[in-house]
Scaffold this active site. Sequence first.
Site, PDB file in Angstrom:
ATOM      1  N   CYS A   1       0.818  -1.226   0.000  1.00 39.25           N
ATOM      2  CA  CYS A   1       0.000   0.000   0.000  1.00 39.25           C
ATOM      3  C   CYS A   1       0.845   1.265   0.000  1.00 39.25           C
ATOM      4  CB  CYS A   1      -0.950  -0.013   1.197  1.00 39.25           C
ATOM      5  SG  CYS A   1      -2.095  -1.390   1.136  1.00 39.25           S
TER       6      CYS A   1
ATOM      7  N   HIS B   1      -3.355   7.242   2.734  1.00 36.40           N
ATOM      8  CA  HIS B   1      -3.754   5.944   2.187  1.00 36.40           C
ATOM      9  C   HIS B   1      -5.134   5.608   2.749  1.00 36.40           C
ATOM     10  CE1 HIS B   1      -3.922   1.808   1.147  1.00 36.40           C
ATOM     11  NE2 HIS B   1      -3.653   1.361   2.362  1.00 36.40           N
TER      12      HIS B   1
ATOM     13  N   ASN C   1     -10.093  -0.379   0.340  1.00 38.97           N
ATOM     14  CA  ASN C   1      -8.647  -0.199   0.277  1.00 38.97           C
ATOM     15  C   ASN C   1      -8.142  -0.797  -1.043  1.00 38.97           C
ATOM     16  OD1 ASN C   1      -5.878  -0.467   0.509  1.00 38.97           O
ATOM     17  ND2 ASN C   1      -5.917  -1.276   2.596  1.00 38.97           N
TER      18      ASN C   1
HETATM   19  N1  COA Z   1     -18.283  -8.430  10.325  1.00 41.67           N
HETATM   20  C1  COA Z   1     -18.743  -8.669  11.562  1.00 41.67           C
HETATM   21  N2  COA Z   1     -17.945  -8.952  12.584  1.00 41.67           N
HETATM   22  C2  COA Z   1     -16.620  -8.994  12.347  1.00 41.67           C
HETATM   23  C3  COA Z   1     -16.075  -8.748  11.072  1.00 41.67           C
HETATM   24  C4  COA Z   1     -16.969  -8.463  10.042  1.00 41.67           C
HETATM   25  N3  COA Z   1     -16.557  -8.209   8.779  1.00 41.67           N
HETATM   26  N4  COA Z   1     -14.735  -8.853  11.155  1.00 41.67           N
HETATM   27  C5  COA Z   1     -14.443  -9.139  12.418  1.00 41.67           C
HETATM   28  N5  COA Z   1     -15.578  -9.237  13.136  1.00 41.67           N
HETATM   29  C6  COA Z   1     -15.735  -9.542  14.560  1.00 41.67           C
HETATM   30  C7  COA Z   1     -14.573 -10.338  15.110  1.00 41.67           C
HETATM   31  O1  COA Z   1     -14.762 -11.728  14.861  1.00 41.67           O
HETATM   32  C8  COA Z   1     -14.637  -9.995  16.559  1.00 41.67           C
HETATM   33  O2  COA Z   1     -15.645 -10.768  17.156  1.00 41.67           O
HETATM   34  P1  COA Z   1     -15.394 -11.440  18.603  1.00 41.67           P
HETATM   35  O3  COA Z   1     -15.192 -10.260  19.526  1.00 41.67           O
HETATM   36  O4  COA Z   1     -16.650 -12.182  18.808  1.00 41.67           O
HETATM   37  O5  COA Z   1     -14.168 -12.270  18.436  1.00 41.67           O
HETATM   38  C9  COA Z   1     -15.125  -8.544  16.569  1.00 41.67           C
HETATM   39  O6  COA Z   1     -15.722  -8.329  15.292  1.00 41.67           O
HETATM   40  C10 COA Z   1     -14.036  -7.536  16.770  1.00 41.67           C
HETATM   41  O7  COA Z   1     -12.950  -7.877  15.929  1.00 41.67           O
HETATM   42  P2  COA Z   1     -11.661  -6.998  15.853  1.00 41.67           P
HETATM   43  O8  COA Z   1     -10.668  -7.645  14.931  1.00 41.67           O
HETATM   44  O9  COA Z   1     -11.228  -6.660  17.234  1.00 41.67           O
HETATM   45  O10 COA Z   1     -12.264  -5.684  15.167  1.00 41.67           O
HETATM   46  P3  COA Z   1     -11.599  -4.283  15.005  1.00 41.67           P
HETATM   47  O11 COA Z   1     -12.373  -3.250  15.699  1.00 41.67           O
HETATM   48  O12 COA Z   1     -10.108  -4.348  15.255  1.00 41.67           O
HETATM   49  O13 COA Z   1     -11.796  -4.034  13.443  1.00 41.67           O
HETATM   50  C11 COA Z   1     -10.565  -4.127  11.401  1.00 41.67           C
HETATM   51  C12 COA Z   1     -11.208  -4.925  12.509  1.00 41.67           C
HETATM   52  C13 COA Z   1      -9.934  -5.114  10.417  1.00 41.67           C
HETATM   53  C14 COA Z   1     -11.618  -3.300  10.703  1.00 41.67           C
HETATM   54  C15 COA Z   1      -9.490  -3.178  12.008  1.00 41.67           C
HETATM   55  O14 COA Z   1      -8.654  -3.913  12.860  1.00 41.67           O
HETATM   56  C16 COA Z   1      -8.647  -2.531  10.970  1.00 41.67           C
HETATM   57  O15 COA Z   1      -9.122  -1.726  10.170  1.00 41.67           O
HETATM   58  N6  COA Z   1      -7.340  -2.798  10.945  1.00 41.67           N
HETATM   59  C17 COA Z   1      -6.464  -2.246   9.925  1.00 41.67           C
HETATM   60  C18 COA Z   1      -6.567  -3.117   8.701  1.00 41.67           C
HETATM   61  C19 COA Z   1      -5.965  -2.453   7.501  1.00 41.67           C
HETATM   62  O16 COA Z   1      -6.096  -1.291   7.310  1.00 41.67           O
HETATM   63  N7  COA Z   1      -5.285  -3.265   6.656  1.00 41.67           N
HETATM   64  C20 COA Z   1      -4.683  -2.812   5.477  1.00 41.67           C
HETATM   65  C21 COA Z   1      -3.525  -1.935   5.795  1.00 41.67           C
HETATM   66  S1  COA Z   1      -2.792  -1.306   4.352  1.00 41.67           S
END
Ligand code: COA
Length: 338
Positions: free
Chosen positions: A119, A261, A291
């Site tokens: 990215c 980004h 993204n």
């Molecule tokens: N829909 C519903 N629930 C979801 C889900 C989805 N698409 N994805 C994850 N969950 C659930 C998880 O299973 C978890 O459930 P649990 O508590 O029962 O285990 C809960 O939601 C929380 O998950 P978590 O991973 O803690 O969520 P989060 O608030 O960290 O959000 C992201 C997840 C991926 C959105 C966030 O971590 C993020 O944006 N990270 C950066 C990723 C990124 O930008 N990557 C590319 C970089 S270039």
Amino acid sequence: MTEKQKNQLGVLLVGSGSATPMQKITNDQLALRVDTSDEWIRTRTGISERKILGKDQSFVEMCSIAGLQAISMAGWKPETIELIILATSTPDDLFGSAAKVQSAIGAKNAVAFDLTAACSGFLFALVTGAQYLRNGSMKRILVIGADQLSSWVDWDDRKSCVLFGDGAGAVAVESSDNKDHLIGFKLRSDGSRGDCLTLGKTKEFQSIVQQNNFQIGNFDSIQMNGQEVYKFAVREVPAILDELLKMHHIDSSSLDWLLLHQANKRIIDAVATRFKIPKSKVLSNLAFYGNTSAATIPLMLDEAVRDKRIKSNDLIATSGFGAGLSWGAALIKWHGPI
Ligand code: COA
């Protein structure tokens, strides 16, 4: 210009272009496949829909449209381009896709190569290309950021499949002997933290002959520890932007635009808040594309140039971050056609 840059040529962004696939997949549609909801995706990421390359268009075609738009805005003939850098992690061909784009757009005098920095790729490619302009070895270059992550997403993994989309963006950049609009940059890599976001080869081996074996050329889908990536982004992006601004004695209040980004709205908001940049100066189109990896920055830039939000001489702070880990920031001014 700084003292160091006085003997070098300047760099001007004189054209932009972008292309995204026709096929749109909404959050509600994704919820038909994985256990998720529009509400969850929008509130956690800011994404509403993403565009995905289907059978009707290829990756190289998408890159070529973006490239052609940029050179058309710049008013260049394709044969005057000397270099094409295609920032991508998802080429059509592991030997590279840049030369295919070069041929498709008729840039017959351009050398073309791919550059991979996930990215951060567009920013790394822009800075790399700028060096050829600064030292006078080239006059006109095309920098494209494009990815087709949809081919590498596990569409049954709700933690990652909701985040990504496909797209391409491009900028036409030329040298100048009296102005420099790449005011500064900083690029970083840290492979020791790279395991939280990978698109790696599978560890499958087969025998060639006797005791000799080879690793099969298959790749796993994208593996991501979302929370680790999130923490990385909200720590490193403000730090590198802060360093860059201080280095150039620029206060964040004098920025016209923040162009980060486009990975997650919460990350963009956190950085804007940290620098007290009002919402009206924060560029974001994440809701419509997700993204798109190396494409997000030029895709957003092109949109804001074409709808006339970004004007000539506007000062833009931009930052890319992602797998590697890799990250970087640049201070640029948009110039537009000469
Ligand atoms: N829909 C519903 N629930 C979801 C889900 C989805 N698409 N994805 C994850 N969950 C659930 C998880 O299973 C978890 O459930 P649990 O508590 O029962 O285990 C809960 O939601 C929380 O998950 P978590 O991973 O803690 O969520 P989060 O608030 O960290 O959000 C992201 C997840 C991926 C959105 C966030 O971590 C993020 O944006 N990270 C950066 C990723 C990124 O930008 N990557 C590319 C970089 S270039």
